[in-house]
Design a protein around this motif. Structure first.
Motif, mmCIF file in Angstrom:
data_model
loop_
_atom_site.group_PDB
_atom_site.id
_atom_site.type_symbol
_atom_site.label_atom_id
_atom_site.label_comp_id
_atom_site.label_asym_id
_atom_site.label_seq_id
_atom_site.Cartn_x
_atom_site.Cartn_y
_atom_site.Cartn_z
ATOM 1 N N ALA A 174 1.254 -1.201 0.184
ATOM 2 C CA ALA A 174 -0.158 -0.278 -0.140
ATOM 3 C C ALA A 174 1.047 0.999 0.095
ATOM 4 C CB ALA A 174 -0.902 0.355 1.344
ATOM 5 N N ASN A 175 2.306 1.000 0.271
ATOM 6 C CA ASN A 175 3.067 2.317 0.401
ATOM 7 C C ASN A 175 2.721 2.688 -1.536
ATOM 8 O OD1 ASN A 175 5.926 3.619 0.106
ATOM 9 N ND2 ASN A 175 6.168 2.562 1.818
ATOM 10 N N SER A 176 2.778 4.255 -1.292
ATOM 11 C CA SER A 176 2.276 5.568 -2.255
ATOM 12 C C SER A 176 4.297 5.433 -3.314
ATOM 13 C CB SER A 176 2.619 6.715 -1.815
ATOM 14 O OG SER A 176 3.264 6.925 -0.892
ATOM 15 N N GLU A 177 5.048 4.795 -2.688
ATOM 16 C CA GLU A 177 6.833 5.049 -3.453
ATOM 17 C C GLU A 177 7.036 3.350 -4.192
ATOM 18 O OE1 GLU A 177 9.342 7.081 -2.880
ATOM 19 O OE2 GLU A 177 7.467 8.174 -2.169
ATOM 20 N N ILE A 178 5.741 3.335 -4.705
ATOM 21 C CA ILE A 178 6.022 1.802 -5.225
ATOM 22 C C ILE A 178 7.194 1.972 -6.251
ATOM 23 C CG2 ILE A 178 3.675 2.076 -7.014
ATOM 24 C CD1 ILE A 178 3.550 -0.646 -6.041
ATOM 25 N N GLU A 179 7.188 2.973 -7.156
ATOM 26 C CA GLU A 179 7.803 3.331 -8.090
ATOM 27 C C GLU A 179 9.709 2.975 -7.896
ATOM 28 O OE1 GLU A 179 6.655 2.685 -11.662
ATOM 29 O OE2 GLU A 179 5.038 2.838 -11.192
ATOM 30 N N LYS A 180 9.588 3.553 -6.896
ATOM 31 C CA LYS A 180 10.727 3.643 -6.138
ATOM 32 C C LYS A 180 11.077 2.035 -6.611
ATOM 33 C CE LYS A 180 11.015 8.166 -5.127
ATOM 34 N NZ LYS A 180 11.036 9.555 -3.480
ATOM 35 N N MET A 181 10.468 1.045 -5.169
ATOM 36 C CA MET A 181 11.266 0.383 -5.027
ATOM 37 C C MET A 181 10.699 -0.747 -6.569
ATOM 38 S SD MET A 181 7.871 -1.445 -1.358
ATOM 39 C CE MET A 181 7.707 0.415 -0.736
ATOM 40 N N LYS A 182 10.383 -1.062 -6.961
ATOM 41 C CA LYS A 182 9.985 -1.146 -8.093
ATOM 42 C C LYS A 182 11.388 -1.372 -9.020
ATOM 43 C CE LYS A 182 5.539 -0.853 -10.382
ATOM 44 N NZ LYS A 182 5.249 -0.767 -11.408
ATOM 45 N N LEU A 183 12.550 -0.282 -8.735
ATOM 46 C CA LEU A 183 13.874 -0.039 -9.686
ATOM 47 C C LEU A 183 14.352 -1.220 -8.192
ATOM 48 C CD1 LEU A 183 13.655 3.977 -9.673
ATOM 49 C CD2 LEU A 183 12.987 2.033 -11.522
ATOM 50 N N ARG A 184 14.448 -0.853 -6.746
ATOM 51 C CA ARG A 184 15.192 -1.444 -6.504
ATOM 52 C C ARG A 184 15.129 -2.642 -5.392
ATOM 53 N NH1 ARG A 184 13.910 2.438 -1.030
ATOM 54 N NH2 ARG A 184 12.754 0.309 -0.258
ATOM 55 N N SER A 185 14.408 -3.740 -6.545
ATOM 56 C CA SER A 185 13.803 -4.893 -5.449
ATOM 57 C C SER A 185 14.126 -6.149 -6.614
ATOM 58 C CB SER A 185 12.263 -4.758 -5.747
ATOM 59 O OG SER A 185 11.749 -6.473 -5.718
ATOM 60 N N ARG A 186 14.080 -7.163 -7.539
ATOM 61 C CA ARG A 186 14.589 -8.206 -7.804
ATOM 62 C C ARG A 186 13.171 -8.634 -7.772
ATOM 63 N NH1 ARG A 186 19.278 -7.855 -4.461
ATOM 64 N NH2 ARG A 186 20.935 -8.424 -5.631
ATOM 65 N N ALA A 187 11.345 -8.440 -7.605
ATOM 66 C CA ALA A 187 10.472 -9.227 -7.827
ATOM 67 C C ALA A 187 10.176 -9.300 -9.000
ATOM 68 C CB ALA A 187 9.571 -8.402 -7.012
ATOM 69 N N ASP A 188 9.652 -10.080 -9.012
ATOM 70 C CA ASP A 188 9.420 -10.527 -10.445
ATOM 71 C C ASP A 188 7.739 -10.065 -11.151
ATOM 72 O OD1 ASP A 188 11.144 -13.009 -11.161
ATOM 73 O OD2 ASP A 188 10.162 -13.483 -9.924
ATOM 74 N N ASP A 189 7.197 -8.834 -10.155
ATOM 75 C CA ASP A 189 5.756 -8.332 -10.292
ATOM 76 C C ASP A 189 5.834 -7.941 -8.728
ATOM 77 O OD1 ASP A 189 3.884 -7.196 -11.272
ATOM 78 O OD2 ASP A 189 2.544 -8.490 -11.704
ATOM 79 N N PHE A 190 4.796 -6.371 -8.721
ATOM 80 C CA PHE A 190 4.855 -5.431 -8.334
ATOM 81 C C PHE A 190 2.910 -5.108 -8.388
ATOM 82 C CE2 PHE A 190 8.881 -4.551 -6.843
ATOM 83 C CZ PHE A 190 8.324 -3.825 -5.573
#
Length: 118
Positions: free
Chosen positions: A84-100
């Motif tokens: 629910a974090n509004s910083e999802i776009e920043k998280m995508k950049l530093r994460s190894r997740a396959d999807d958000f």
């Protein structure tokens, strides 16, 4: 053979909704609300996919995802992070997740994304 999904989500209502939806799609779902429970389950068996909340009472989903993606046993298992974090776009950049997936999420979109990763 059905696919197995491990869900790590501390909000019981969200965990229950995701579990019911994916079970109705023919998937086996194992839900955990604590990182410690989740880690114990990984010692016994491996799922086909992980769905992990970013904010947890005893850990952080980004760190858990990193650990899974760096471990030889789990590195090829897809990970979907939900937040629910509004910083999802920043998280995508530093994460190894396959999807958000952002909360609140669309049920049909969730199912579509899970199936795409299989």
């Amino acid at each position: 053979m059905s696919k197995t999904i491990y869900i790590l989500e501390d909000n019981f209502e969200i965990l229950e909704v995701i579990s019911l939806i994916l079970s109705a799609e023919g998937m086996e779902v194992c839900g955990y609300s604590m990182v410690s429970e989740f880690q114990k389950a990984l010692e016994k068996s491996m799922p086909d996919l992980f769905i992990i909340d970013v904010t947890l009472p005893d850990g952080h989903g980004l760190n858990i995802c990193d650990h899974l993606k760096l471990d030889q046993k789990t590195k090829n298992i897809p990970v979907i992070l939900i937040t629910a974090n509004s910083e999802i776009e920043k998280m995508k950049l530093r994460s190894r997740a396959d999807d958000f997936i952002a909360k609140p999420f669309d049920i049909e979109d969730l199912v579509k994304r899970v199936k795409r990763l299989f």
